[in-house]
Design an enzyme around this catalytic site. Structure first.
Site, PDB file in Angstrom:
ATOM      1  N   ASP A 148     -20.858  47.708  84.907  1.00  0.00           N
ATOM      2  CA  ASP A 148     -21.781  47.249  83.630  1.00  0.00           C
ATOM      3  C   ASP A 148     -23.024  46.670  84.322  1.00  0.00           C
ATOM      4  OD1 ASP A 148     -22.147  46.036  81.078  1.00  0.00           O
ATOM      5  OD2 ASP A 148     -21.731  44.152  82.151  1.00  0.00           O
TER       6      ASP A 148
ATOM      7  N   ASP B  68     -25.557  44.084  82.686  1.00  0.00           N
ATOM      8  CA  ASP B  68     -25.804  42.730  82.568  1.00  0.00           C
ATOM      9  C   ASP B  68     -24.664  41.797  82.944  1.00  0.00           C
ATOM     10  OD1 ASP B  68     -26.842  40.101  81.974  1.00  0.00           O
ATOM     11  OD2 ASP B  68     -26.374  40.406  79.676  1.00  0.00           O
TER      12      ASP B  68
END
Ligand code: B16
Ligand code: MG
Length: 216
Positions: free
Chosen positions: A8, A10
């Site tokens: 991922d 953020d």
């Protein structure tokens, strides 16, 4: 056997949450909606549309106005992310990416953000990712597994051959729905459903995960 990691963006490789907060806060102030840092926490890993729905707390807004609000927030966000440099990589992120590639394992990105490509360019890690799946790649966003399945497809790997590294509850749920292995970053209250829970990637080496996962 693990053949790939899907990260991922953020909250895992960098902390764009602060910029998302400032952009949503500016919009919220303009439209007279209360919005706190705590509210922002619940938007972790949630798409732009899903985030605005949460921010509006049930207030009904006609679609053209809704889209204009999303565009305004994104315009603010885009000016904030102009500040991003390689110094904004979270501790341990680049070291782990390099180690994974040196071990002949693959790396992919699975981010809900439509701005993910610009962010990884600014962070200087675009060339360290073998596949990029972002907010444009699939229709159904996290907690649907589609984004991670898209990334695994690009890598030519089965979900069972991939570890998803996520900081959001919606992201862990998405990965598990797709049959991926999971590493959660952050407090157990948030990512406790993951197979392995770590505070962050700081100081994390492949060898630290060898107890739980088999590589290659
Ligand atoms: P954008 P991730 C997510 O990134 C963020 O955590 C979330 O706050 C944001 O709303 C979402 O991306 C969409 O971003 O507005 O740039 O398309 O954690 O999936 O990397
Ligand atoms: Mg995240």
């Amino acid at each position: 056997m693990i053949k790939a990691f899907i990260f991922d963006l953020d909250g895992v490789l960098t902390d764009t949450a602060e910029y998302h907060f400032r952009a949503w806060k500016r919009l919220a102030d303009e439209i007279g909606e209360p919005f706190t840092r705590e509210d922002n926490e619940s938007l972790r890993g949630i798409s732009r549309r899903g985030s605005l729905l949460l921010l509006l707390k049930g207030r009904i807004v006609p679609e053209p106005e809704f889209e204009q609000m999303m565009a305004r927030k994104n315009a603010y966000y885009l000016t904030f992310i102009e500040e991003i440099t390689p110094r904004d990589l979270l501790p341990g992120a680049k070291e782990l990416l390099l180690e994974i590639r040196a071990a002949s394992l693959q790396t992919g990105l699975g981010s809900a953000s439509k701005n993910a490509r610009e962010v990884i360019e600014r962070l200087g890690i675009a060339n360290l990712l073998d596949a990029v799946s972002d907010g444009y790649s699939v229709e159904r966003q996290k907690p649907a597994p589609d984004l991670f399945l898209h990334a695994a497809g690009q890598l030519g790997r089965a979900p069972s051959e991939c570890i998803v590294v996520e900081d959001a509850a919606a992201g862990i749920e998405a990965a598990q729905a797709g049959g991926f292995h999971t590493v959660g970053l952050g407090p157990r209250e948030r990512v406790g459903a993951a197979e392995v829970v770590l505070a962050s990637l700081a100081g994390v080496r492949l060898a630290d995960l060898a107890g739980q996962f088999q590589f290659l």
